[in-house]
Enzyme design. Structure first.
Site, PDB file in Angstrom:
ATOM      1  N   ASP A   1      37.262  17.043  21.047  1.00  0.00           N
ATOM      2  CA  ASP A   1      38.472  17.808  21.361  1.00  0.00           C
ATOM      3  C   ASP A   1      39.537  16.959  22.039  1.00  0.00           C
ATOM      4  OD1 ASP A   1      37.538  20.139  20.238  1.00  0.00           O
ATOM      5  OD2 ASP A   1      36.659  20.880  22.095  1.00  0.00           O
ATOM      6  N   GLY A   2      39.115  15.998  22.875  1.00  0.00           N
ATOM      7  CA  GLY A   2      40.088  15.142  23.546  1.00  0.00           C
ATOM      8  C   GLY A   2      40.924  14.345  22.562  1.00  0.00           C
TER       9      GLY A   2
ATOM     10  N   GLU B   1      47.271  23.143  27.749  1.00  0.00           N
ATOM     11  CA  GLU B   1      47.949  23.678  28.924  1.00  0.00           C
ATOM     12  C   GLU B   1      48.768  22.611  29.641  1.00  0.00           C
ATOM     13  OE1 GLU B   1      44.711  21.511  30.051  1.00  0.00           O
ATOM     14  OE2 GLU B   1      44.188  23.532  29.407  1.00  0.00           O
TER      15      GLU B   1
ATOM     16  N   ASP C   1      44.627  25.854  44.447  1.00  0.00           N
ATOM     17  CA  ASP C   1      44.455  24.534  43.841  1.00  0.00           C
ATOM     18  C   ASP C   1      45.481  24.232  42.749  1.00  0.00           C
ATOM     19  OD1 ASP C   1      42.358  24.203  45.520  1.00  0.00           O
ATOM     20  OD2 ASP C   1      40.792  24.286  44.006  1.00  0.00           O
TER      21      ASP C   1
ATOM     22  N   THR D   1      40.691  29.017  25.979  1.00  0.00           N
ATOM     23  CA  THR D   1      39.243  28.832  26.002  1.00  0.00           C
ATOM     24  C   THR D   1      38.848  27.520  26.671  1.00  0.00           C
ATOM     25  OG1 THR D   1      39.411  27.970  23.738  1.00  0.00           O
ATOM     26  CG2 THR D   1      38.745  30.274  23.994  1.00  0.00           C
TER      27      THR D   1
ATOM     28  N   TYR E   1      40.492  25.122  30.237  1.00  0.00           N
ATOM     29  CA  TYR E   1      40.645  25.168  31.692  1.00  0.00           C
ATOM     30  C   TYR E   1      40.949  26.589  32.166  1.00  0.00           C
ATOM     31  CZ  TYR E   1      41.880  22.980  36.209  1.00  0.00           C
ATOM     32  OH  TYR E   1      41.919  22.590  37.519  1.00  0.00           O
ATOM     33  N   THR E   2      41.768  27.299  31.413  1.00  0.00           N
ATOM     34  CA  THR E   2      42.119  28.673  31.779  1.00  0.00           C
ATOM     35  C   THR E   2      40.885  29.566  31.843  1.00  0.00           C
ATOM     36  OG1 THR E   2      44.356  28.512  30.881  1.00  0.00           O
ATOM     37  CG2 THR E   2      43.398  30.708  31.015  1.00  0.00           C
ATOM     38  N   LEU E   3      39.999  29.428  30.877  1.00  0.00           N
ATOM     39  CA  LEU E   3      38.779  30.234  30.862  1.00  0.00           C
ATOM     40  C   LEU E   3      37.910  29.935  32.076  1.00  0.00           C
ATOM     41  CD1 LEU E   3      37.004  32.252  29.339  1.00  0.00           C
ATOM     42  CD2 LEU E   3      36.013  30.327  28.098  1.00  0.00           C
TER      43      LEU E   3
END
Length: 306
Positions: free
Chosen positions: A67-68, A150, A181, A192, A194-196
């Site tokens: 994914d990165g 994001e 933070d 799906t 960091y937000t998750l």
């Protein structure tokens, strides 16, 4: 699709990914395709060189990794409208990649692309810029930062954990102040990620919307907000006397934010284009598999299906 010039990027310091990238390059070169080959990773960014050295239009980017690698490719290639074939070779979670099993017969893949036997999924992105002071100053003092997952505003320090104080506006109206933070401003694709993990909602990746999620806020009343895609989210760092507040894009450091500056985040002018090879591509199947949804501990038969 034409295959006159193709970018092939493999995961840096991953021999297996590199082996497949070199195999693909040899096959495409036999088809009279010019190939630009290189690694991508935390310390390797081949895209500026590839885009600058392209003697003709780039038809496709093949990204072999996780994914990165897909996120990095989207940030650099979406403004150019270059479609991305991202394959999970040496990656881990693989939310944004095609399964490797769909890619093993690479000669057939090139035939499918030449014969237009594939689908393209357009994914919304967000962009952010830093401005001085209030909205009277309309010229940014920074680059425009793109993100597929994001934009995050949070502090960074080498020697201690820092609590940030951030004020958020939506379309010029003050909404709330957050102590914690940081703040995440995400796309449906990023919902799906960091937000998750910060207890934000999951949004279907076919939507166009913006999700604002506080990270570990020191208030039980602070909650995620789902906004229309045309919204502009402005974030002001308050009380940052040690200049620790940073802007991050897909987990990559973008720039520092000084006192008196604000970050404006909005839907980007471009979309990431991902090539889909699977005939039965299902978003919900991806959620079930990648998030390992198991349902209740006691399983019941659904006889009403018959």
């Amino acid at each position: 699709m034409q295959l006159n010039q193709v970018i092939i990027v493999h995961k840096a310091r991953d021999p297996y990914s590199k082996m497949w990238a070199e195999k693909c390059a040899r096959q495409l070169e036999k088809r009279n395709c010019r190939v630009l080959l290189g690694p991508s990773g935390a310390k390797d960014n081949p895209y500026p060189v590839f885009l600058a050295s392209g003697m003709q239009n780039i038809d496709l980017a093949v990204v072999l990794g996780g994914d990165g690698g897909a996120l990095a490719a989207a940030r650099h290639l979406a403004p150019e409208g270059i479609p991305i074939l991202s394959v999970n070779v040496g990656g881990h979670l693989g939310f944004l990649t095609e399964p490797f099993d769909e890619f093993k017969d690479t000669e057939e893949i090139w035939d499918r692309l030449l014969e237009d036997r594939y689908a393209i999924q357009r994914r919304m992105m967000v962009q952010a810029s830093v401005f001085e002071g209030d909205r009277i100053n309309v010229e940014p003092v920074s680059d425009c930062y793109l993100a597929l997952n994001e934009i995050c505003v949070k502090p960074a320090s080498a020697d201690r954990m820092i609590t940030s104080i951030l004020e958020m506006e939506i379309d010029g109206e003050i909404v709330d102040q957050y102590q914690g933070d940081g703040l995440i401003v995400a796309t449906p694709t990023g919902s799906t990620c960091y937000t998750l993990s910060a207890n934000g909602p999951i949004l279907h990746d076919g939507m166009e919307a913006i999700v604002v999620t506080p990270i570990c806020p020191l208030s039980l009343s602070s909650r995620s907000l789902v906004l229309p895609s045309g919204s502009v989210v402005s974030i002001w760092p308050l009380g940052d006397y040690e200049l620790n507040t940073k802007l991050w894009m897909d987990g990559v450091l973008g720039t520092a934010i000084w006192p008196g500056q604000r970050v404006d985040v909005r839907m980007a002018d471009c979309h990431a284009k991902f090539i889909i090879l699977r005939e039965n591509n299902s978003y919900y199947q991806t959620l079930r598999e990648k998030l390992q949804w198991a349902g209740a501990r006691i399983r019941y038969d659904n006889n009403h299906r018959n």
